[in-house]
Write an enzyme that holds these catalytic residues in place. Structure first.
Site, PDB file in Angstrom:
ATOM      1  N   MET B 163      -0.046   5.657  12.949  1.00 47.79           N
ATOM      2  CA  MET B 163      -0.337   6.763  13.830  1.00 47.79           C
ATOM      3  C   MET B 163      -1.907   6.402  13.774  1.00 47.79           C
ATOM      4  O   MET B 163      -2.566   7.339  13.026  1.00 47.79           O
ATOM      5  CB  MET B 163       0.039   8.168  13.707  1.00 47.79           C
ATOM      6  CG  MET B 163       0.221   8.916  15.003  1.00 47.79           C
ATOM      7  SD  MET B 163       1.357  10.044  14.597  1.00 47.79           S
ATOM      8  CE  MET B 163       0.195  11.410  14.327  1.00 47.79           C
ATOM      9  N   ARG B 291       5.153  17.043  12.994  1.00 42.62           N
ATOM     10  CA  ARG B 291       4.463  18.392  12.642  1.00 42.62           C
ATOM     11  C   ARG B 291       5.726  19.018  11.761  1.00 42.62           C
ATOM     12  O   ARG B 291       5.405  19.925  10.985  1.00 42.62           O
ATOM     13  CB  ARG B 291       3.973  19.036  13.805  1.00 42.62           C
ATOM     14  CG  ARG B 291       2.762  18.867  14.413  1.00 42.62           C
ATOM     15  CD  ARG B 291       2.092  19.315  15.459  1.00 42.62           C
ATOM     16  NE  ARG B 291       0.926  18.817  15.959  1.00 42.62           N
ATOM     17  CZ  ARG B 291       0.152  19.289  16.900  1.00 42.62           C
ATOM     18  NH1 ARG B 291       0.747  20.074  17.755  1.00 42.62           N
ATOM     19  NH2 ARG B 291      -1.064  18.941  17.220  1.00 42.62           N
ATOM     20  N   TYR B 436      -4.041  18.118   8.748  1.00 42.48           N
ATOM     21  CA  TYR B 436      -3.812  16.904   9.470  1.00 42.48           C
ATOM     22  C   TYR B 436      -2.734  17.169  10.455  1.00 42.48           C
ATOM     23  O   TYR B 436      -1.894  18.298  10.447  1.00 42.48           O
ATOM     24  CB  TYR B 436      -3.750  15.636   8.708  1.00 42.48           C
ATOM     25  CG  TYR B 436      -2.336  15.597   7.510  1.00 42.48           C
ATOM     26  CD1 TYR B 436      -1.236  16.569   7.602  1.00 42.48           C
ATOM     27  CD2 TYR B 436      -2.559  14.935   6.505  1.00 42.48           C
ATOM     28  CE1 TYR B 436      -0.341  16.579   6.571  1.00 42.48           C
ATOM     29  CE2 TYR B 436      -1.685  14.602   5.490  1.00 42.48           C
ATOM     30  CZ  TYR B 436      -0.291  15.357   5.624  1.00 42.48           C
ATOM     31  OH  TYR B 436       0.338  15.467   4.433  1.00 42.48           O
ATOM     32  N   GLU B 437      -2.199  16.322  11.440  1.00 44.50           N
ATOM     33  CA  GLU B 437      -1.420  16.349  12.421  1.00 44.50           C
ATOM     34  C   GLU B 437      -1.642  17.874  13.306  1.00 44.50           C
ATOM     35  O   GLU B 437      -0.721  18.462  13.799  1.00 44.50           O
ATOM     36  CB  GLU B 437       0.116  16.695  11.798  1.00 44.50           C
ATOM     37  CG  GLU B 437       0.499  15.688  10.868  1.00 44.50           C
ATOM     38  CD  GLU B 437       0.470  14.128  11.705  1.00 44.50           C
ATOM     39  OE1 GLU B 437       0.254  14.109  12.992  1.00 44.50           O
ATOM     40  OE2 GLU B 437       0.389  13.184  10.854  1.00 44.50           O
ATOM     41  N   GLY B 438      -2.828  17.870  13.498  1.00 41.50           N
ATOM     42  CA  GLY B 438      -3.427  19.146  14.206  1.00 41.50           C
ATOM     43  C   GLY B 438      -3.745  20.246  13.273  1.00 41.50           C
ATOM     44  O   GLY B 438      -2.604  20.462  12.680  1.00 41.50           O
TER      45      GLY B 438
END
Lengths: 594, 594
Positions: B163, B291, B436-438
């Site tokens: 990603m 997430r 990470y991932e927001g």
């Protein structure tokens, strides 16, 4: 790349405006000459040394670590030279008595120095870290011969000292230690045993290393009542090498610049310090000094972490902030310092760092008062306050050292997770301070069982009377609300102590269970007290430097609104445990049948 | 030395006794054949793979790290071979659709698999970690040609996926990204730009790597509405090497076995995925799957950390415990598991791990329901629940991954700080998942602003109706008190949402300020809900295996007594912020003049 700026202005605010240190010290004959100028001068020089000499070696120490080879330990590049500068400048002597070659300056300035050293280089700071404790222990318990032979060398920094307590099977429980000391008949002892986790047990910084070692005499009782304290130097007075050897160093999560040594004593020559079998009492003089110092480590780490997170948050542009619509770049993105979530992270760090500094320095002054006040009653009272707050500061500030460094890392985002940024080293370094010098769980038991319940809460009440007195000064006006919150907190804290004492009669495990919560409650009593005093000082100083003082008031407001509410959680847990206890449940609330 | 035992019995308790997963899945035609036996079999095999193949490589990966040389990345010894075993066993295909070569098993089993992989080896798990998200994204948005060419390779595990989002100036704010995509006129695009922090951007595990890349088309608007998604493989269909190169890997605090790559795209050939300028919508399919997976990482890490702390606490003898006077060794010292302070550490971990597992698996089942339930209304409702709980689980469980690993380290004491013990790696590894991932701050805003306030709280109310319904079942009997606490919590949560919504009209910054608190409040609604259900299941199952079920009830009791009270702190902070806001203060509560 991180930076470190000694927070001299904040320190002056604390020492001069909040704590009125010069006036307090004036009541102590030994410190009659310590005025504001001298304090500023010492802080300034300590800051320069920390920032210019120690800080540049911080990442170096982490990367290079220590090298062990055949019993010798090589410290990271630059470490030994920094130590030479440190002792040449007289820093080891700072708070030592003039009769032993010390500068005779107050302990509170030692707190400042320790904070700055830890802000700059926690790993390096471990080497001189135990020297002051060893000094205090020897000065109080050492024979005339030992004092004569070792005190000045330690005060001058020519020799460094260690604290040899832990053994593989004896960590928190020193009563389990097995090292033995056989009397040689000539006043000397032959010490044998294995010690682990000895900070600075071996290194290349000083020509000699003075080990303070716990061991058992042949006629010793089992447990902690059979432990004696000995001094055993690496090199004996006659120039012979003592039978003390480093058998290895640990590979650790952090403070990699500090040599954590396994030590083997093979009939090493040592001398008794203090009375036989009373070693723990003597060691605790050293330990208590060390605990305050570890609190300063947590504080120092949290300060550097916060400084850098704060600076980064003003540089890094990401997203439009709802809070402050005018973007700094006139367009797409605001500095992340304008985002509410980042503000929460930064303000929480700041409230703990600045509040923790006030409480630590207040305790440093209390230590000076305990040692040097002209009035014996004042000395005794101050001693009680220091003994009460030492475990609180050790646990709260080391927890915040780790949490604050982690919060700072979060502000850096993905960049914070990268080694080159440097903040992750602070997280790793900070973690150990929650464990050593008595784990934070031990501190909680020390506070609640030994310092609070043992005297029926008298010492706590005496200290809370000071807290209440501050609150009583602010019945009206803009600080009435936080003052009321502080008074209510003191009230609830005392009520909780009464309830715990009462329940403990039937449920002796209960105080142990709620000790961690009570420690943090007590810590918040101290932090809220200090923030109320800071808010008052900021209001009074408003005319000079309004922006600086507005920031102090804003942080005080943040502390009361967003940090202090932790006590709601803590009291709820305490009450739940009290109720379970009253219901007869939870004599052992750990699942038994698992 | 650590160990890892797959918690199969606990997983069965959650899936079968608490969540009744087989019955829930029976309502979904696609999973008609997924019965208890099949679920147990999959869990058992996943556990064996994690424990036998991945776990022994965990410390290896940390020590060896990845090697970068001239654009190539060598993964740690054993990693590539473990991946071959993983794909040979069909694990990448687990929850993929049969028409693409998948096994067509439910998402909830994927949660189990992800938890176990992370328990065993977080760093290794990063490589296959994004494959399922890439699969879901391509299956939904890819053209027929792309699906044909790439889906089966990803499902079989022959190729891995990445990603590619972050750029040096664009982290949390993807609207700032600058990578460009020029149409070549033949349906292909030439992608140029620099990406950082790309997990598995380059490695030696698979013959090809499928990059999903965000970039801007020439006619794109500024900001996040001008971003498109592209697929760009390392090797093109004609066998040519694409102009995508790894320019370096990061030296990180943890997950050192995972290659975190800087990637350079120099006019690389790619194909559009989904519509032009709608790249974020397509990417969010991948991101949401990721997430939930990151939540499982936090859970998995917390589980292994707890297991080992628990085992150590039963071995290590230190001090007499007040709680349980009978010393195990008949004498001097008790296992530290009998000391109240250690019990607090262990029980807090356990309450979060087991509670978090229940809520994560419940959400996995809701995801299955959202995708596969026969009734469209049920699908829509379940989709709402998943979108609500995804940010909650991501933030709460990653925070607990880090906090739990740190609590486990504390149980190990000084030994925990030593690298060889292994627990400090878990602390370092766990830390990244909060970022990470927001970042967890982004999750809080996602929850409160986008998932709760945006629909006037309807989705939250709908979910809380389920929570209340459970509480309503326990009006009498031994669970009445926790049921009442749960109902009251749901009530207070809704009241807080109403108050925030009202205040937000005048103070748009307010919701951002209290978003982190509201996320944890919502998480506790979920955890308290699950612990009430677990307590009921434990009572009902009591007759079989009383010891096991007693432990579940004890942990439920501990959660309500000592963990849930965090909501008292959270609500107090929320109320204080509401009051400040009402007073007109704190439009920007960060000190301005500093």
């Amino acid at each position: 790349m991180l930076s470190y700026t000694p927070p001299l202005k904040d320190m002056r605010f604390v020492l001069e405006q909040v704590l009125d240190a010069p006036r307090m010290l004036a009541a102590m004959p030994a410190y009659a000459e310590v005025d504001t100028d001298l304090m500023r001068q010492v802080c300034g020089e300590a800051g320069r040394f920390a920032a210019d000499v120690l800080f540049p070696l911080n990442a170096v120490g982490d990367r290079a670590g220590c090298r062990y080879e055949q019993g010798e330990v090589r410290t990271p590049p630059g470490f030994a030279d920094a130590y030479r500068q440190y002792s040449a400048a007289g820093w080891p002597a700072l708070a030592c008595a003039p009769e032993h070659g010390g500068q005779g300056l107050p302990q509170v300035l030692n707190c400042v120095l320790q904070e700055m050293i830890s802000s700059a280089n926690h790993g390096w700071g471990m080497y001189p870290g135990l020297a002051h404790g060893a000094y205090a222990c020897l000065a109080q318990y050492g024979s005339a011969e030992l004092r004569e032979r070792y005190l000045e060398k330690i005060v001058s920094g020519e020799w460094l000292a260690t604290m040899c307590l832990t053994e593989p099977q004896a960590g928190s429980d020193l009563g389990l230690l097995r090292s033995r000391a056989e009397p040689a008949g000539d006043g000397r002892y032959a010490i044998s045993g294995a010690k682990i986790f000895i900070s600075g047990g071996e290194h290349d910084m000083t020509a000699n290393i003075v080990h303070l070692v716990l061991a058992r005499l042949p006629d010793a009782a089992a447990g902690s009542k059979g432990i004696s304290l000995f001094l055993a130097p690496k090199w004996l007075p006659d120039g012979a090498r003592n039978a003390i050897h480093c058998t290895g160093i640990e590979h650790k999560m952090g403070i990699r610049g500090s040599a954590t040594c396994s030590m083997q004593f093979d009939g090493a020559t040592g001398w008794l310090v203090g009375e036989p079998h009373r070693g723990l009492a003597a060691m605790f003089v050293m330990m208590n000094a060390a605990r305050l110092q570890v609190a300063a480590q947590g504080l120092g780490i949290a300060e550097t972490a916060w400084q850098n997170a704060e600076a980064y948050a003003h540089e890094r542009l990401q997203g439009k902030a709802a809070a402050c619509p005018a973007g700094q770049d006139g367009g797409r993105a605001d500095p992340i310092a304008r985002h509410a979530a980042v503000q929460r992270l930064l303000m929480t760090q700041r409230a703990y760092v600045e509040g923790g500094r006030m409480l630590a320095y207040w305790t440093g002054l209390a230590l000076d008062c305990a040692e040097q006040h002209a009035d014996p009653a004042m000395r005794e009272q101050a001693h009680g306050h220091v003994s009460l707050l030492t475990p609180v500061l050790k646990a709260m500030l080391t927890e915040q050292g780790f949490a604050g460094a982690s919060q700072a890392l979060q502000v850096f985002g993905g960049h914070g997770y990268i080694a080159e940024t440097g903040i992750e080293q602070y997280v790793r370094d900070a973690r150990v301070a929650m464990i050593y010098e008595g784990s934070n769980e031990i501190q909680a038991v020390d506070l609640l069982l030994r310092k609070v319940l043992a005297d029926g809460g008298a010492r706590l009440d005496d200290w809370l009377a000071l807290v209440r007195a501050t609150a009583a000064l602010e019945r009206d006006g803009e600080l009435a609300a936080p003052a009321q919150a502080l008074a209510a907190l003191a009230e609830r804290t005392q009520a909780a102590v009464r309830a715990i004492a009462q329940a403990a009669a039937a449920q002796p495990a209960l105080p142990y269970r709620v000790a961690p919560d009570m420690l943090r409650v007590t810590g918040h009593c101290g932090l809220a007290w200090m923030w109320l005093r800071a808010a008052r000082a900021a209001i009074d100083g408003q005319a000079q430097d309004p922006a600086f003082h507005d920031a102090k008031r804003a942080t005080a407001g943040y502390y009361f609104a967003c940090v202090l509410p932790e006590v709601e959680q803590l009291f709820a847990v305490i009450n739940n445990c009290l109720q379970q206890s009253a219901g007869g449940a939870g004599a052992c609330f750990y699942p038994q049948g698992d």
